[in-house]
Motif scaffolding. Sequence first.
Motif, PDB file in Angstrom:
ATOM      1  N   THR A   1      24.327 -15.051  54.050  1.00  0.00           N
ATOM      2  CA  THR A   1      23.936 -16.336  53.485  1.00  0.00           C
ATOM      3  C   THR A   1      24.199 -16.343  51.983  1.00  0.00           C
ATOM      4  OG1 THR A   1      21.667 -15.657  53.004  1.00  0.00           O
ATOM      5  CG2 THR A   1      22.094 -16.562  55.199  1.00  0.00           C
TER       6      THR A   1
ATOM      7  N   ALA B   1      20.187 -14.288  58.312  1.00  0.00           N
ATOM      8  CA  ALA B   1      20.507 -15.330  59.284  1.00  0.00           C
ATOM      9  C   ALA B   1      21.198 -14.741  60.501  1.00  0.00           C
ATOM     10  CB  ALA B   1      21.409 -16.384  58.649  1.00  0.00           C
TER      11      ALA B   1
ATOM     12  N   ALA C   1      10.568 -18.849  58.106  1.00  0.00           N
ATOM     13  CA  ALA C   1      11.903 -19.026  58.667  1.00  0.00           C
ATOM     14  C   ALA C   1      12.051 -20.419  59.241  1.00  0.00           C
ATOM     15  CB  ALA C   1      12.154 -17.979  59.758  1.00  0.00           C
TER      16      ALA C   1
ATOM     17  N   VAL D   1      17.201 -18.633  60.320  1.00  0.00           N
ATOM     18  CA  VAL D   1      17.253 -18.078  58.965  1.00  0.00           C
ATOM     19  C   VAL D   1      15.852 -17.682  58.509  1.00  0.00           C
ATOM     20  CG1 VAL D   1      17.980 -18.462  56.588  1.00  0.00           C
ATOM     21  CG2 VAL D   1      19.228 -19.570  58.461  1.00  0.00           C
ATOM     22  N   LYS D   2      15.716 -16.413  58.094  1.00  0.00           N
ATOM     23  CA  LYS D   2      14.453 -15.902  57.580  1.00  0.00           C
ATOM     24  C   LYS D   2      14.529 -15.767  56.064  1.00  0.00           C
ATOM     25  CE  LYS D   2      14.288 -12.016  59.815  1.00  0.00           C
ATOM     26  NZ  LYS D   2      13.770 -10.732  60.345  1.00  0.00           N
ATOM     27  N   ASN D   3      13.427 -16.104  55.401  1.00  0.00           N
ATOM     28  CA  ASN D   3      13.283 -15.865  53.966  1.00  0.00           C
ATOM     29  C   ASN D   3      12.407 -14.623  53.790  1.00  0.00           C
ATOM     30  OD1 ASN D   3      14.580 -18.345  52.743  1.00  0.00           O
ATOM     31  ND2 ASN D   3      13.103 -19.288  54.125  1.00  0.00           N
TER      32      ASN D   3
ATOM     33  N   GLN E   1       9.497 -21.813  62.153  1.00  0.00           N
ATOM     34  CA  GLN E   1       9.356 -20.365  62.205  1.00  0.00           C
ATOM     35  C   GLN E   1       9.000 -19.909  63.610  1.00  0.00           C
ATOM     36  OE1 GLN E   1       6.690 -18.926  59.176  1.00  0.00           O
ATOM     37  NE2 GLN E   1       6.002 -17.188  60.414  1.00  0.00           N
TER      38      GLN E   1
ATOM     39  N   ASP F   1      18.218 -13.203  49.539  1.00  0.00           N
ATOM     40  CA  ASP F   1      16.944 -12.782  50.119  1.00  0.00           C
ATOM     41  C   ASP F   1      16.726 -13.404  51.495  1.00  0.00           C
ATOM     42  OD1 ASP F   1      16.572 -15.379  49.277  1.00  0.00           O
ATOM     43  OD2 ASP F   1      14.604 -15.038  48.378  1.00  0.00           O
ATOM     44  N   GLN F   2      17.788 -13.947  52.079  1.00  0.00           N
ATOM     45  CA  GLN F   2      17.719 -14.508  53.422  1.00  0.00           C
ATOM     46  C   GLN F   2      18.472 -13.629  54.416  1.00  0.00           C
ATOM     47  OE1 GLN F   2      19.441 -18.448  53.084  1.00  0.00           O
ATOM     48  NE2 GLN F   2      17.446 -19.403  52.741  1.00  0.00           N
TER      49      GLN F   2
ATOM     50  N   THR G   1      22.170 -22.694  53.595  1.00  0.00           N
ATOM     51  CA  THR G   1      21.183 -23.545  54.264  1.00  0.00           C
ATOM     52  C   THR G   1      20.927 -24.839  53.498  1.00  0.00           C
ATOM     53  OG1 THR G   1      19.410 -22.277  53.189  1.00  0.00           O
ATOM     54  CG2 THR G   1      20.031 -21.640  55.428  1.00  0.00           C
TER      55      THR G   1
ATOM     56  N   ALA H   1      16.299  -7.893  52.816  1.00  0.00           N
ATOM     57  CA  ALA H   1      17.346  -8.584  53.559  1.00  0.00           C
ATOM     58  C   ALA H   1      18.543  -7.662  53.796  1.00  0.00           C
ATOM     59  CB  ALA H   1      17.779  -9.842  52.822  1.00  0.00           C
TER      60      ALA H   1
END
Length: 229
Positions: A70, A77, A25, A38-40, A19, A74-75, A10, A47
């Motif tokens: 990713t 996607a 995200a 993409v979420k954190n 988000q 810790d993401q 990213t 994840a």
Amino acid sequence: MNSNELLIDTNRMVRVGGQLGSNPAGIFEESNGRRYYVKNLESEAHASNEFIAAKLYQLAGAPTLTYVHTQAKDQVATQWLALDKKHIAHFTETERKAAQQWLAVHAWTANWDAAGMDGDNQGVANGRVFTLDVGGALAFRAHGDPKGRAFGTVVDELTTLRNDPHNPYAVNLFADISDEALRESIQKVVCIPDEEIEQVILNAGGSAKLVEKMVARKGDMARRLGMNF
């Protein structure tokens, strides 16, 4: 991870949207126009848990978004998919039935968030019903809290997803599933060979302990086929 799988970064993309769910995200776009949501997440473990859950959904044939790896561990996607419908409230009866057929997959993976906190975890694109987020499946809640002993070898979710007053959108979606449709849904899980479950989990980075638990949960569901739900 398979070396041929897509690995996105990213940091090399442009953020074009914000988000949409409960986790931090955004929507990110590559130079070629391809987009990802993409979420954190709270941790690498959370994840990884979601990625494994998605693979199990796909093993059972349940439609999900397309997950990609990713650079940041810790993401999570998914390839961006434009939805025609984003809420269960807008589903036709045919779409509701299509969503119901995967009840047993949600139960098997302990996805308490199958319908979403606001009925927004099921969507329709190109006439097909999708589960949009499986972050609440397996060992973690959607926000990242571990489920602990609540994620065991007994699949109470076959009942609670249909009657838990604290999960009203799931009840709204699943409570009226017919006995025949419920049994057909369970069959989608119990027909999966144990060795395929093992292969999917281990290839996705999961543990032998998780393999044992998911096989045991499948066995519990198989026993329930002879019971009165």
